[in-house]
Motif scaffolding. Structure first.
Motif, PDB file in Angstrom:
ATOM      1  N   ALA A 127       0.584  -1.785   0.386  1.00  0.00           N
ATOM      2  CA  ALA A 127       0.071   0.024   0.090  1.00  0.00           C
ATOM      3  C   ALA A 127       1.191   1.070   0.313  1.00  0.00           C
ATOM      4  O   ALA A 127       1.772   1.628   0.637  1.00  0.00           O
ATOM      5  N   PRO A 128       0.276   2.404  -0.632  1.00  0.00           N
ATOM      6  CA  PRO A 128       1.104   3.742  -0.163  1.00  0.00           C
ATOM      7  C   PRO A 128       1.148   3.951   0.323  1.00  0.00           C
ATOM      8  O   PRO A 128       0.355   3.738   2.052  1.00  0.00           O
ATOM      9  N   GLY A 129       2.625   4.571   0.864  1.00  0.00           N
ATOM     10  CA  GLY A 129       2.785   5.060   2.840  1.00  0.00           C
ATOM     11  C   GLY A 129       3.219   4.059   3.220  1.00  0.00           C
ATOM     12  O   GLY A 129       3.397   4.303   4.365  1.00  0.00           O
ATOM     13  N   THR A 130       3.694   2.961   2.884  1.00  0.00           N
ATOM     14  CA  THR A 130       4.903   1.430   3.592  1.00  0.00           C
ATOM     15  C   THR A 130       6.030   2.450   3.426  1.00  0.00           C
ATOM     16  O   THR A 130       6.793   2.326   2.263  1.00  0.00           O
ATOM     17  N   ALA A 131       6.302   2.579   4.406  1.00  0.00           N
ATOM     18  CA  ALA A 131       8.451   2.757   4.437  1.00  0.00           C
ATOM     19  C   ALA A 131       8.695   1.335   3.785  1.00  0.00           C
ATOM     20  O   ALA A 131       8.669   0.447   4.106  1.00  0.00           O
ATOM     21  N   PHE A 132      10.503   1.922   3.252  1.00  0.00           N
ATOM     22  CA  PHE A 132      10.753   0.747   3.057  1.00  0.00           C
ATOM     23  C   PHE A 132      11.172  -0.132   4.025  1.00  0.00           C
ATOM     24  O   PHE A 132      11.317  -1.463   3.992  1.00  0.00           O
ATOM     25  N   GLU A 133      11.653  -0.080   5.247  1.00  0.00           N
ATOM     26  CA  GLU A 133      11.778  -0.973   6.326  1.00  0.00           C
ATOM     27  C   GLU A 133      10.388  -1.713   6.802  1.00  0.00           C
ATOM     28  O   GLU A 133      10.850  -2.593   7.254  1.00  0.00           O
ATOM     29  N   ASP A 134       9.348  -1.248   6.229  1.00  0.00           N
ATOM     30  CA  ASP A 134       8.174  -2.275   7.486  1.00  0.00           C
ATOM     31  C   ASP A 134       8.240  -2.660   5.086  1.00  0.00           C
ATOM     32  O   ASP A 134       6.910  -3.569   5.805  1.00  0.00           O
ATOM     33  N   LEU A 135       8.013  -3.083   4.724  1.00  0.00           N
ATOM     34  CA  LEU A 135       8.357  -4.275   3.454  1.00  0.00           C
ATOM     35  C   LEU A 135       8.899  -5.246   4.074  1.00  0.00           C
ATOM     36  O   LEU A 135       9.363  -5.595   4.852  1.00  0.00           O
ATOM     37  N   PRO A 136       7.893  -6.718   4.033  1.00  0.00           N
ATOM     38  CA  PRO A 136       8.256  -7.637   3.917  1.00  0.00           C
ATOM     39  C   PRO A 136       8.780  -8.140   3.685  1.00  0.00           C
ATOM     40  O   PRO A 136      10.073  -7.873   2.686  1.00  0.00           O
TER      41      PRO A 136
END
Length: 52
Positions: free
Chosen positions: A25-34
């Motif tokens: 989803a838009p707004g997902t920080a790179f660090e929060d990617l699976p």
């Protein structure tokens, strides 16, 4: 949120856009990617990305 660039193909992950085709989803920080997320262009893993 910082953008990250793929060192292999140059794809830029922009948190404001996310990766809709990859279910991110838009707004997902790179660090929060699976951990299993890969570059949508070349398939590189997250450790192949660096801050843009």
């Amino acid at each position: 949120m910082k953008k990250y660039v793929c060192a292999i193909c140059g794809y830029i992950y922009d948190p404001a856009e996310g990766d809709p085709d990859g279910g991110i989803a838009p707004g997902t920080a790179f660090e929060d990617l699976p951990d299993n997320w890969v570059c949508p262009v070349c398939g590189a893993t997250k450790d192949q990305f660096e801050p843009a």
